[in-house]
Design an enzyme around this catalytic site. Structure first.
Site, PDB file in Angstrom:
ATOM      1  N   SER A  86      80.699 -36.364 -11.235  1.00  0.00           N
ATOM      2  CA  SER A  86      81.959 -36.806 -10.621  1.00  0.00           C
ATOM      3  C   SER A  86      81.794 -37.652  -9.373  1.00  0.00           C
ATOM      4  CB  SER A  86      82.837 -35.596 -10.302  1.00  0.00           C
ATOM      5  OG  SER A  86      83.360 -35.041 -11.491  1.00  0.00           O
ATOM      6  N   LYS A  89      83.435 -40.953  -9.406  1.00  0.00           N
ATOM      7  CA  LYS A  89      84.840 -41.122  -9.035  1.00  0.00           C
ATOM      8  C   LYS A  89      84.993 -41.922  -7.746  1.00  0.00           C
ATOM      9  CE  LYS A  89      86.862 -37.028 -11.320  1.00  0.00           C
ATOM     10  NZ  LYS A  89      85.763 -36.322 -11.988  1.00  0.00           N
ATOM     11  N   SER A 144      88.602 -32.987  -8.077  1.00  0.00           N
ATOM     12  CA  SER A 144      87.799 -33.750  -9.025  1.00  0.00           C
ATOM     13  C   SER A 144      88.434 -33.728 -10.419  1.00  0.00           C
ATOM     14  CB  SER A 144      86.370 -33.192  -9.092  1.00  0.00           C
ATOM     15  OG  SER A 144      85.460 -34.177  -9.506  1.00  0.00           O
TER      16      SER A 144
END
Length: 396
Positions: A86, A89, A144
């Site tokens: 993640s 991101k 997340s």
């Protein structure tokens, strides 16, 4: 592999090069590019003029840099390509964040959530509920949430368009180790980045006040339908002090990540005495708090011993902002591939751990070619040298 069993190895590799995006087909060339300086293209620990590095760092790659100057103070396999989880991101936010006013309201549909991968980390978005863009970004940064990422991606014109824009942004930032397959960082074959690239994403993203505000938010109230809300907490343990960790003094973000296949990744930023440092740690040996503990240890070093460090490289400027294009590395020194044993830093600054075979890139391309020929739905990648794993699960 039955469909391609009659094809020669050369034919499969040829079809692979034709089927995949240019950034993947030319991965070997990208890996040999000295983005940020020749020393960063080397394997092992890179540090000059300073001692006292943490005695044991088990991460497969790490990097510490000065936020203001972009100087890289020390690194270990900075350009090694690994699954980012993640932390990708950060690139998603840097690409999409400014496209929508934070007060804009959006009613989520079933179609917006239909392509969220099973096992994803979620903030809890429900079809039929109206959210502000600000709330969706809180879901991305604090929890997340892949559901929040997919809603924003559909608002942006779809997953494919968003992935293409993220790849273009990575190339503009000269993050040449990065290949984007999905906007959420979930494990997909060929989705890779590096400690260097993730630090680039963080540094560039933190220029934006909204990006910085979201990643430093500890808690927020999130819609549950009607007038009801529930509280969400940031999963950055150094920011909140969760799971037995103390908050790190001066830390204000930026992003953590975990999947069962990729392991733990984290990029953190902290300010002390008027100086801001960035640290990225990828795939430490142990789970749990190790990624945060190793980040904290590197930050401690940077704020003390690191003051005397002479740069071993630099975080480059985006091409669109006047940055000079990266040049090939002298001697074309190979960067470690996505698989291999983690390195351990010893008191003397040496590095233990096995190097990845030179043919790892070719094997990865061969596997990708077979996947392209099958044209089946993408499955989570299995790192080279490891046995196949159960389906990927992701947690904040």
């Amino acid at each position: 592999m039955r469909e391609c069993s009659r094809l020669s190895r050369r034919a499969v590799l040829g079809l692979t090069a034709a089927a995949l995006p240019l950034s993947t087909a030319t991965g070997a060339a990208a890996a040999a590019t000295a983005v940020g300086g020749e020393r960063l293209a080397r394997t092992g620990v890179q540090v000059r003029g300073a001692s006292g590095l943490p005695r044991k760092l088990t991460a497969r790659a790490w990097l510490i840099a000065d936020h203001a100057s972009g100087d890289v103070l020390a690194s270990f396999d900075a350009h090694r390509r690994l699954a980012p989880a993640s932390t990708l991101k950060m690139l998603f936010a840097d690409t999409v964040l400014k496209k929508f006013d934070r007060a804009r309201r959006y009613k989520v549909t079933d179609a917006d959530l239909a392509d969220v991968p099973a096992g994803s980390s979620l903030v809890g978005i429900k079809p039929g509920i109206t959210y502000t863009v600000e709330q969706l970004w809180q879901g991305v940064f604090l929890r997340s949430g892949n559901d929040a990422v997919h809603v924003l991606s559909h608002m942006n014109g779809g997953i494919g368009k968003t992935v293409a824009e993220m790849q273009a942004r990575a190339e503009d930032l000269q993050a040449l180790d990065t290949h984007v397959v999905s906007p959420d960082g979930f494990d997909h074959k060929g989705q890779l980045s590096s400690a260097y690239d993730l630090t680039l994403f963080a540094r560039h993203g933190l220029k934006d006040a909204d990006f910085r505000g979201y990643c430093g938010t500890k808690t927020a109230d999130f819609p549950a339908g009607g007038k009801k809300t529930f509280q969400i907490q940031n999963t950055d343990r150094l920011l909140t002090g969760a799971w037995g960790l103390k908050t790190y003094e001066g830390l204000f973000g930026v992003k953590n990540g975990y999947t069962s296949h990729a392991g733990n990744t984290f990029t953190g930023a902290a300010t002390r005495g008027g100086r801001t440092l960035l640290v990225t740690v990828m795939h430490p040996e142990a789970g749990g708090n190790a990624v945060y503990e190793e980040t904290a240890a590197l930050l401690d070093w940077g704020f003390t011993h690191g003051r005397s460090a002479r740069p071993v490289g630099t975080l480059v400027t985006a091409l669109s902002e006047g940055g000079a294009s990266a040049s090939p590395a002298p001697g074309r020194q190979a960067v470690r591939a996505a698989a291999g044993a983690p390195g351990t830093v010893t008191a003397g600054g040496g590095s233990a751990g096995t190097a990845v075979a030179a043919g790892a890139g070719a094997l990865a391309l061969l596997g990708a070619g077979a996947w392209a020929l099958r044209r089946r739905r993408t499955r989570p990648a299995t790192p080279e040298g490891e046995k196949p794993q159960p389906p990927t699960t992701q947690r904040p």
